[in-house]
Design a protein around this motif. Structure first.
Motif, PDB file in Angstrom:
ATOM      1  N   ALA A  36       0.844  -1.205   0.000  1.00 39.86           N
ATOM      2  CA  ALA A  36       0.000   0.000   0.000  1.00 39.86           C
ATOM      3  C   ALA A  36       0.879   1.255   0.000  1.00 39.86           C
ATOM      4  O   ALA A  36       0.573   2.250  -0.671  1.00 39.86           O
ATOM      5  CB  ALA A  36      -0.932  -0.009   1.213  1.00 39.86           C
ATOM      6  N   SER A  37       1.976   1.197   0.739  1.00 42.52           N
ATOM      7  CA  SER A  37       2.895   2.345   0.778  1.00 42.52           C
ATOM      8  C   SER A  37       3.514   2.575  -0.601  1.00 42.52           C
ATOM      9  O   SER A  37       3.542   3.697  -1.115  1.00 42.52           O
ATOM     10  CB  SER A  37       4.016   2.090   1.793  1.00 42.52           C
ATOM     11  N   TYR A  48       3.435   5.527  -3.678  1.00 41.84           N
ATOM     12  CA  TYR A  48       4.691   6.156  -4.143  1.00 41.84           C
ATOM     13  C   TYR A  48       5.203   5.387  -5.364  1.00 41.84           C
ATOM     14  O   TYR A  48       6.395   5.180  -5.532  1.00 41.84           O
ATOM     15  CB  TYR A  48       5.741   6.146  -3.022  1.00 41.84           C
ATOM     16  N   VAL A 108      -7.560   2.072   3.859  1.00 47.12           N
ATOM     17  CA  VAL A 108      -6.495   2.677   3.046  1.00 47.12           C
ATOM     18  C   VAL A 108      -6.843   2.533   1.567  1.00 47.12           C
ATOM     19  O   VAL A 108      -6.736   3.496   0.785  1.00 47.12           O
ATOM     20  CB  VAL A 108      -5.133   2.011   3.358  1.00 47.12           C
ATOM     21  N   ARG A 168      -9.751   4.663   0.544  1.00 47.16           N
ATOM     22  CA  ARG A 168      -9.314   6.050   0.406  1.00 47.16           C
ATOM     23  C   ARG A 168      -8.607   6.274  -0.944  1.00 47.16           C
ATOM     24  O   ARG A 168      -8.884   7.251  -1.658  1.00 47.16           O
ATOM     25  CB  ARG A 168      -8.371   6.397   1.572  1.00 47.16           C
ATOM     26  N   LEU A 169      -7.727   5.352  -1.291  1.00 50.88           N
ATOM     27  CA  LEU A 169      -7.025   5.485  -2.569  1.00 50.88           C
ATOM     28  C   LEU A 169      -8.004   5.390  -3.744  1.00 50.88           C
ATOM     29  O   LEU A 169      -7.885   6.129  -4.731  1.00 50.88           O
ATOM     30  CB  LEU A 169      -5.935   4.406  -2.688  1.00 50.88           C
ATOM     31  N   ARG A 175      -9.710   8.644  -4.105  1.00 47.27           N
ATOM     32  CA  ARG A 175      -8.861   9.651  -4.754  1.00 47.27           C
ATOM     33  C   ARG A 175      -8.892   9.481  -6.267  1.00 47.27           C
ATOM     34  O   ARG A 175      -8.875  10.468  -7.010  1.00 47.27           O
ATOM     35  CB  ARG A 175      -7.416   9.536  -4.240  1.00 47.27           C
ATOM     36  N   HIS A 212      -1.020   9.946  -5.213  1.00 45.37           N
ATOM     37  CA  HIS A 212       0.417   9.702  -5.066  1.00 45.37           C
ATOM     38  C   HIS A 212       1.006  10.639  -4.026  1.00 45.37           C
ATOM     39  O   HIS A 212       0.676  11.819  -3.993  1.00 45.37           O
ATOM     40  CB  HIS A 212       1.130   9.920  -6.412  1.00 45.37           C
ATOM     41  N   GLY A 213       1.879  10.110  -3.189  1.00 45.71           N
ATOM     42  CA  GLY A 213       2.516  10.935  -2.174  1.00 45.71           C
ATOM     43  C   GLY A 213       3.582  11.837  -2.756  1.00 45.71           C
ATOM     44  O   GLY A 213       4.170  11.534  -3.794  1.00 45.71           O
ATOM     45  N   ALA A 214       3.818  12.957  -2.080  1.00 45.90           N
ATOM     46  CA  ALA A 214       4.863  13.887  -2.522  1.00 45.90           C
ATOM     47  C   ALA A 214       5.879  14.139  -1.413  1.00 45.90           C
ATOM     48  O   ALA A 214       6.937  14.723  -1.648  1.00 45.90           O
ATOM     49  CB  ALA A 214       4.235  15.204  -2.964  1.00 45.90           C
ATOM     50  N   THR A 215       5.556  13.717  -0.200  1.00 43.79           N
ATOM     51  CA  THR A 215       6.439  13.946   0.943  1.00 43.79           C
ATOM     52  C   THR A 215       7.452  12.808   1.040  1.00 43.79           C
ATOM     53  O   THR A 215       7.082  11.647   0.840  1.00 43.79           O
ATOM     54  CB  THR A 215       5.599  13.968   2.242  1.00 43.79           C
ATOM     55  N   PRO A 216       8.711  13.097   1.333  1.00 46.20           N
ATOM     56  CA  PRO A 216       9.686  12.006   1.473  1.00 46.20           C
ATOM     57  C   PRO A 216       9.236  10.979   2.516  1.00 46.20           C
ATOM     58  O   PRO A 216       8.574  11.324   3.489  1.00 46.20           O
ATOM     59  CB  PRO A 216      10.960  12.724   1.929  1.00 46.20           C
ATOM     60  N   VAL A 217       9.594   9.745   2.269  1.00 46.22           N
ATOM     61  CA  VAL A 217       9.243   8.690   3.222  1.00 46.22           C
ATOM     62  C   VAL A 217      10.480   8.314   4.018  1.00 46.22           C
ATOM     63  O   VAL A 217      11.616   8.584   3.602  1.00 46.22           O
ATOM     64  CB  VAL A 217       8.657   7.454   2.497  1.00 46.22           C
ATOM     65  N   GLY A 218      10.260   7.684   5.166  1.00 46.83           N
ATOM     66  CA  GLY A 218      11.382   7.261   6.005  1.00 46.83           C
ATOM     67  C   GLY A 218      11.842   5.855   5.633  1.00 46.83           C
ATOM     68  O   GLY A 218      11.049   5.040   5.156  1.00 46.83           O
ATOM     69  N   LEU A 265       9.448   2.477   6.297  1.00 50.29           N
ATOM     70  CA  LEU A 265       9.128   2.189   7.703  1.00 50.29           C
ATOM     71  C   LEU A 265       7.713   1.638   7.786  1.00 50.29           C
ATOM     72  O   LEU A 265       6.759   2.338   8.113  1.00 50.29           O
ATOM     73  CB  LEU A 265       9.284   3.466   8.540  1.00 50.29           C
ATOM     74  N   TYR A 292      10.345  12.091  11.743  1.00 52.66           N
ATOM     75  CA  TYR A 292       9.680  10.868  11.295  1.00 52.66           C
ATOM     76  C   TYR A 292       8.259  10.895  11.852  1.00 52.66           C
ATOM     77  O   TYR A 292       8.070  10.997  13.064  1.00 52.66           O
ATOM     78  CB  TYR A 292      10.396   9.631  11.829  1.00 52.66           C
ATOM     79  N   THR A 341       0.228   3.234   6.499  1.00 54.40           N
ATOM     80  CA  THR A 341       1.040   2.040   6.268  1.00 54.40           C
ATOM     81  C   THR A 341       2.548   2.298   6.286  1.00 54.40           C
ATOM     82  O   THR A 341       3.313   1.357   6.078  1.00 54.40           O
ATOM     83  CB  THR A 341       0.667   1.412   4.906  1.00 54.40           C
ATOM     84  N   GLY A 348       5.958   5.290   7.592  1.00 57.37           N
ATOM     85  CA  GLY A 348       6.365   6.541   8.204  1.00 57.37           C
ATOM     86  C   GLY A 348       6.831   7.510   7.134  1.00 57.37           C
ATOM     87  O   GLY A 348       7.491   7.114   6.177  1.00 57.37           O
ATOM     88  N   VAL A 397       8.496  11.556   6.268  1.00 54.07           N
ATOM     89  CA  VAL A 397       9.388  12.563   6.862  1.00 54.07           C
ATOM     90  C   VAL A 397       8.854  13.938   6.512  1.00 54.07           C
ATOM     91  O   VAL A 397       8.792  14.303   5.332  1.00 54.07           O
ATOM     92  CB  VAL A 397      10.826  12.399   6.335  1.00 54.07           C
ATOM     93  N   MET A 454      -3.583  10.897   0.972  1.00 53.05           N
ATOM     94  CA  MET A 454      -4.035   9.997  -0.103  1.00 53.05           C
ATOM     95  C   MET A 454      -4.303   8.588   0.424  1.00 53.05           C
ATOM     96  O   MET A 454      -4.934   7.787  -0.250  1.00 53.05           O
ATOM     97  CB  MET A 454      -3.068   9.982  -1.295  1.00 53.05           C
ATOM     98  N   ARG A 455      -3.838   8.291   1.629  1.00 58.08           N
ATOM     99  CA  ARG A 455      -4.085   6.967   2.216  1.00 58.08           C
ATOM    100  C   ARG A 455      -5.012   7.024   3.426  1.00 58.08           C
ATOM    101  O   ARG A 455      -5.725   6.065   3.721  1.00 58.08           O
ATOM    102  CB  ARG A 455      -2.763   6.300   2.641  1.00 58.08           C
TER     103      ARG A 455
END
Lengths: 490, 92
Positions: free
Chosen positions: A330-331, A335, A368, A371-372, A375, A388-394, A403, B6, B13, B15, B17, B39-40
């Motif tokens: 899903a993550s 992305y 989840v 929700r997608l 969208r 689609h996400g735009a924020t950096p992921v960890g 994560l 974080y 689903t 983490g 940043v 979006m999730r």
């Protein structure tokens, strides 16, 4: 003339006493591995299925002929193009992650062919190195023809030469597993845990899925590779038995460490393919059911036969069978432009199937996906960026994957300060592995730390283009571009 | 000063940043996290930010709440209105 059985043992066992150097000089602990044992301790090392070089060449030649015949019959570009587009994504995922990892395994096997402590082991490793060359070459040649039709297949060769986040994670795993490990760790990690413990999942389980979707070429390739794996994987059992006898704590540590690392890889590569990228009509069992059948039962039995315990995190592992690959899929779906293959949005019928297979956790994932889907309804087909996400992921400082430990209700990520460095781990087992040998891992920075250090761009589009090596033609999209009929019906 | 954190949204689903200014309020931080995960996870009307298991005052700033670079922060969103935002969280 001597018969095979009369000369084979003599040819297998060619160790001798050194006269002008010491055994430690010939087999230094740093390259031969720990615990360091005298050759006397290894002389009864034994592989159950013995092979002569002539037999090896004859068998491999026959297998190559078989693969070539299937390639000519059903392995042309036109045959691939007939496959379900969702399955083609599974193919792209495997095609990128495995061939050059197999090539790295050549190096691991060759190190054992020189520094393994018994000559029979060294001979088996020589065959293993030849095997792995073949495992790198077969998918490269099969999928090369597809590049002109679909540029995402170019990642079959490009993947490990990129700084794509999945490639960084895969390199982090395979560099340690195949290039940095001494022959003892390599044998236990690669031959015992990876090849004996997990690759049945790939070569038997996924092979049956390939059969169900009508991908005869992939099925044939997997089966052909599997017969090699079955032969050289026996090195692992024999080495593990020796290490258990002399240093059971180290044996347990190596198994615990590599079982977890290997689990994360297969959860992504095989988990995605079985539960999301296989068309619903071709699914028979879930990834979890395959894991239970092909990994858990056999692995636990083998551990017990060796007198070892289940890894200390066993309960965490069993819980993650219901969640981890769902969390990552899903993550990654949200992305998807950060990778080189397309993703399928699970529709209502697929979600019912997943709910039946994962009754304890699916209710946490259903919102989840709803929700997608919402969208996509808002944007309409073809507008990828609205879902689609735009924020950096960890990323985890051990496995380098996103994560996504735990569940949507409770993410298990943990931050730890070591000196002046703040680390984050997706799970306690990842943290534990890092803390056992920090010097092995501490020089490696994850993508976030590269961004913060100015080595990688923070802007997502720049990151994709300049750092991950993707273009608008190759970055991942929804495989149907959001054009699902059910979106208008649900 | 920019502070990367974080952040984890309950129901999500992975983490993510987020970059915030050390002078930003916890309420603004909550909005940033919710938008990044939107979006999730559907935004909720009640938002609670937690760090180290403790609820943070939405009127506090990132720096006065003691958050530093690469700390873990959790966001819990609910569509139900509970206690006043000033006590446990904040309303959208």
């Amino acid at each position: 003339m001597l018969s095979r059985d009369e000369w084979l043992d003599l040819a297998r066992k060619l160790d001798w006493d050194f006269s002008y150097v010491t055994e430690r000089d010939v087999f230094p602990e740093v390259t031969s591995g720990s615990p360091w044992l005298r050759q006397e301790e290894w002389k009864d090392w034994d592989e159950p299925f013995r092979t002569t070089y002539a037999e090896y060449v004859a068998n491999q030649s026959a297998k190559e002929a078989s693969v070539r015949a299937v390639r000519e019959a059903v392995g042309q570009a036109a045959d691939f193009q007939k496959l379900h587009p969702h399955w083609l994504s599974a193919l792209k995922l495997h095609a990128a992650t495995l061939p050059l990892a197999e090539f790295a395994a050549v190096v691991g096997n060759l190190r054992a062919a020189r520094f393994g402590r018994d000559s029979a082991w060294r001979t088996m490793s020589t065959f293993g190195a030849l095997d792995e060359i073949r495992h790198a070459q077969i998918p490269l040649v099969l999928l090369h023809d597809m590049v002109r039709h679909d540029p995402q297949f170019d990642w079959t060769h490009k993947f490990y030469h990129s700084n794509n986040w999945v490639a960084i994670a895969a390199r982090h795993l395979f560099d340690e597993l195949l290039l940095a490990s001494d022959p003892i760790e390599f044998a236990i990690a690669t031959h015992f845990v990876f090849e004996t413990g997990f690759t049945n999942l790939q070569f038997v389980g996924l092979s049956s899925v390939a059969h169900a979707v009508g991908d005869r070429m992939f099925e044939t390739m997997l089966k052909s590779i599997q017969t090699d794996e079955a032969r050289h994987s026996q090195i692992g059992d024999a080495v593990l038995a020796k290490i258990v006898a002399h240093d059971p704590a180290r044996a347990q540590y190596l198994v615990d460490k590599w079982f977890w690392r290997t689990w994360h890889l297969f959860a992504v590569v095989t988990g995605f393919s079985m539960d999301y990228l296989t068309p619903l009509a071709s699914r028979r069992t879930s990834f979890k059911e395959f894991m239970q059948e092909w990994v858990l039962d056999q692995f636990v039995r083998t551990m017990e036969e060796h007198g070892l315990s289940r890894p200390w995190y066993w309960d965490t592992f069993v819980e993650s069978l219901d969640a981890y690959h769902h969390m990552v899929y899903a993550s990654a779906y949200s992305y998807r432009a950060t990778v080189w293959f397309d993703f399928a949005l699970p529709g209502p019928e697929e979600r019912v199937w997943l709910a039946e297979k994962y009754p304890s956790t699916w209710p946490m994932f259903e919102p989840v996906w709803r929700r997608l889907a919402d969208r996509w309804r808002e944007s309409g087909p073809g507008v990828e960026w609205h879902s689609h996400g735009a924020t950096p992921v960890g990323f985890c400082d051990l496995c380098q994957l996103v994560l996504s430990g735990g569940t949507p209700e409770q993410n298990t990520a943990v931050t730890v300060t070591r000196g002046d460095k703040k680390l984050v781990f997706c799970s306690e087992p990842c943290r534990w592995i890092y803390e056992q040998e920090p010097s092995r891992y501490e020089a490696h920075d994850d993508v976030v730390k590269r961004i913060l250090a100015g080595e990688a761009p923070a802007n997502l589009l720049e990151l994709l283009r300049k750092y991950f090596g993707l273009t608008s033609a190759t970055w991942g999209k929804d495989v149907e571009r959001g054009g699902y009929r059910w979106l208008g019906e649900e | 000063m920019l502070v990367p954190l974080y952040t984890f949204v309950k129901g999500d689903t992975l983490g993510i940043v987020v970059l915030v200014q050390d002078g930003d309020t916890i309420a603004a931080l909550a909005e940033t996290i919710a938008d990044a995960a939107s979006m999730r996870v559907a935004p909720g009307s009640e938002m609670t930010v937690l760090a180290g298991g403790k609820r943070l005052d939405p009127r506090a700033t990132v720096s006065s709440a003691g958050l530093t670079m690469l700390d873990r922060v959790d966001l819990v969103m609910s569509s139900e209105r509970a206690a006043p935002a000033s006590q446990v969280g904040m309303s959208r």
